[in-house]
Design a protein around this motif. Structure first.
Motif, short mmCIF file in Angstrom:
data_model
loop_
_atom_site.label_atom_id
_atom_site.label_comp_id
_atom_site.label_asym_id
_atom_site.label_seq_id
_atom_site.Cartn_x
_atom_site.Cartn_y
_atom_site.Cartn_z
N GLY A 25 0.88 -1.37 0.12
CA GLY A 25 0.25 -0.12 -0.11
C GLY A 25 0.94 1.21 0.03
O GLY A 25 2.11 1.18 -0.09
N ALA A 26 0.37 2.40 -0.19
CA ALA A 26 1.06 3.87 -0.09
C ALA A 26 0.32 4.75 0.88
O ALA A 26 -0.92 4.69 0.66
N LEU A 27 1.25 5.51 1.70
CA LEU A 27 0.63 6.46 2.58
C LEU A 27 0.94 7.70 2.19
O LEU A 27 2.39 7.99 1.95
N PHE A 28 0.09 8.79 1.75
CA PHE A 28 0.16 9.88 1.14
C PHE A 28 -0.11 11.05 2.31
O PHE A 28 -1.05 11.02 2.76
N ILE A 29 1.11 11.73 2.30
CA ILE A 29 0.87 12.92 3.47
C ILE A 29 1.04 14.27 2.85
O ILE A 29 0.68 15.41 3.36
N LYS A 92 2.87 -4.76 5.42
CA LYS A 92 4.18 -4.70 5.96
C LYS A 92 4.94 -3.90 5.35
O LYS A 92 6.08 -3.49 6.01
N ARG A 93 5.03 -3.62 3.91
CA ARG A 93 5.75 -2.85 3.14
C ARG A 93 4.75 -1.74 2.48
O ARG A 93 3.92 -1.99 1.70
N ILE A 94 5.03 -0.52 3.07
CA ILE A 94 4.21 0.83 2.71
C ILE A 94 4.76 1.85 2.03
O ILE A 94 6.19 2.06 2.48
N GLY A 95 4.43 2.14 0.77
CA GLY A 95 5.14 3.12 0.10
C GLY A 95 5.05 4.77 0.78
O GLY A 95 3.87 4.86 1.54
N PHE A 96 6.06 5.65 0.61
CA PHE A 96 6.07 6.93 1.32
C PHE A 96 6.68 7.66 0.42
O PHE A 96 7.56 7.36 -0.44
N ASP A 99 10.59 11.90 -1.46
CA ASP A 99 10.81 13.18 -2.21
C ASP A 99 10.55 14.28 -1.44
O ASP A 99 11.24 15.34 -1.55
N VAL A 100 9.40 14.28 -0.65
CA VAL A 100 8.88 15.51 -0.08
C VAL A 100 8.75 15.47 1.51
O VAL A 100 8.18 16.42 2.10
N ALA A 101 8.59 14.22 1.92
CA ALA A 101 8.10 14.01 3.36
C ALA A 101 9.44 14.40 4.32
O ALA A 101 10.62 13.68 4.18
N PRO A 102 9.29 15.22 5.04
CA PRO A 102 10.29 15.72 6.15
C PRO A 102 10.71 14.46 7.06
O PRO A 102 9.87 13.55 7.30
N VAL A 103 11.91 14.44 7.46
CA VAL A 103 12.40 13.23 8.41
C VAL A 103 11.55 13.32 9.65
O VAL A 103 11.28 12.01 10.13
N ASP A 120 10.11 3.80 -1.02
CA ASP A 120 10.03 5.04 -1.50
C ASP A 120 9.04 4.97 -2.86
O ASP A 120 9.52 3.96 -3.73
N VAL A 121 8.17 5.42 -2.92
CA VAL A 121 7.23 5.45 -4.17
C VAL A 121 7.03 6.69 -4.88
O VAL A 121 6.59 7.00 -5.82
N SER A 122 8.12 7.71 -4.60
CA SER A 122 8.16 9.00 -5.40
C SER A 122 8.25 8.75 -6.93
O SER A 122 7.49 9.38 -7.42
#
Length: 388
Positions: A25-29, A92-96, A99-103, A120-122
């Motif tokens: 899956g992917a989690l977008f913020i 268990k493996r999630i995309g984030f 490229d833009v997510a702060p640490v 990374d799914v950037s």
């Protein structure tokens, strides 16, 4: 406004990509990514599983997100204790988007989801977003028409002796009156832009901005765009602006001169048009981005203008076109080292420009859509220099 059908198609393409990479899956913020998939820019997090329905978790404003979102499962953001329960146990493996997510945000979500591996799914996200649907192309055509309408007015208010800042203010006033939203979103770290720039004598000043032309700006804290310098006769005036309507950006440049243009500048402008024409004819699916840049550079070199191409000598930008859409710096990029092939429906701002120290800056820019027969012009206004 994003339709439910379009959202479902975007999410389905994303899910295909996730499954192809073995990601659960992917989690977008990042707000504009969330807007792309959900239709709302409210402060929220979007989880898209590789299989199943997406879930939008909203911090603020939940009531507005309810009205705007096309995601069926739109709910308030859960408490920290409840957050992990919003995800399937097998995820268990999630995309984030690294490229833009702060640490800080990465660490926050890693703490909320112990045992999850973030990947990374950037690149996947940006490749998906680079290809525009017919709905997106229509919105960009509308953005182009409105921006062109403002450019048409420039000869009516450009005067010798006015400050670059006054020219910019007049342009921006009309752009805002036309409905321009002004938010020029950029993905690149440390880049920023206030709508565009109207520059003349100080146009060739080098600067931080990753482009051919920077301008002097108003201070060391804002070293980009128009300055308080007066516009002089016989010096080219470069007006380079974005039009942002319904979130979608188009980018264009036109040249103006009060008086006459030096022959060297006219030759450089003619070279810009030749480069644009060549690239437009070859803006077809399958063309390799770095090859197109190399061909543009070859045309500049054959004209004896290689050292002036895309920036002041020694400060040259290494691209001649960039993707546009919901952000100003989308994929693809017609640049050195960018080896991907063009795809139908991608939208690119092509901007061959030259900086001739002591004489001025000159060039052209238009936004095009990649199509089987070559680029289709979205900023459909004549390219000619306007002599005032």
């Amino acid at each position: 406004m994003l339709t439910k059908t379009e959202s479902e198609q975007r999410i389905a393409r994303l899910q295909d990509g996730l499954r192809g990479q073995g990601i659960d899956g992917a989690l977008f913020i990042y707000p504009i990514d969330i807007y792309y998939f959900s239709g709302t820019r409210q402060n929220s997090a979007l989880f898209v599983p590789a299989e199943g329905k997406p879930r939008l978790m909203v911090r603020k404003s939940y009531f507005r997100a309810q009205a705007e979102s096309v995601i069926d499962d739109t709910r308030p953001f859960p408490s920290s204790k409840e957050f992990a329960s919003q995800f399937p146990p097998k995820a268990k493996r999630i995309g984030f988007t690294f490229d833009v997510a702060p640490v800080q945000q990465y660490q926050y979500y890693a703490k909320l989801l112990p045992g999850v591996e973030f990947v990374d799914v950037s690149p996947l996200n940006r490749e998906l977003r680079s290809v525009k649907s017919e709905l997106e192309l229509e919105r960009m055509r509308e953005s182009g028409a409105r921006l062109c309408g403002v450019f048409k007015e420039v000869p009516g208010f450009l005067k010798e002796g006015m400050r670059e800042l006054d020219l910019a203010a007049e342009f921006e006033y009309r752009l805002r009156k036309a409905g321009g939203e002004g938010f020029v979103r950029m993905r690149a770290y440390n880049q920023e832009l206030f709508q565009g720039l109207a520059v003349s004598a100080g146009a060739g000043n080098p600067g931080f901005f990753d482009g051919a032309v920077t301008g002097r700006g108003l201070s060391n804290a804002s070293p980009h765009g128009a300055s308080i310098d007066a516009i002089e006769a016989n010096v080219p005036v470069l007006v380079d602006y974005t039009g942002v309507f319904d979130g979608y950006i188009v980018d264009m440049t036109r040249m103006f001169v009060v008086g006459r243009l030096a022959p060297e500048l006219q030759r450089a402008f003619d070279t810009s048009l030749r480069i644009q024409q060549h690239l437009t004819e070859n803006l077809k699916p399958g063309a390799v981005c770095e090859d197109l840049f190399a061909q543009a550079a070859d045309i500049a070199e054959s004209a004896g203008l290689a050292r002036n191409f895309m920036g002041a000598p020694g400060e040259n930008a290494k691209f001649v076109g960039h993707g546009v859409g919901l952000e100003l710096d989308e994929f693809p990029v017609l640049a050195q080292g960018f080896k991907s092939q063009l795809r139908a429906g991608q939208t690119i701002a092509i901007e061959p420009k030259f900086v001739l120290p002591g004489l001025g800056v000159i060039g052209i820019e238009n936004t095009f859509a990649v199509a089987p027969d070559g680029g289709v012009k979205i900023t459909d206004l004549p390219d000619d220099i306007a002599f005032v």
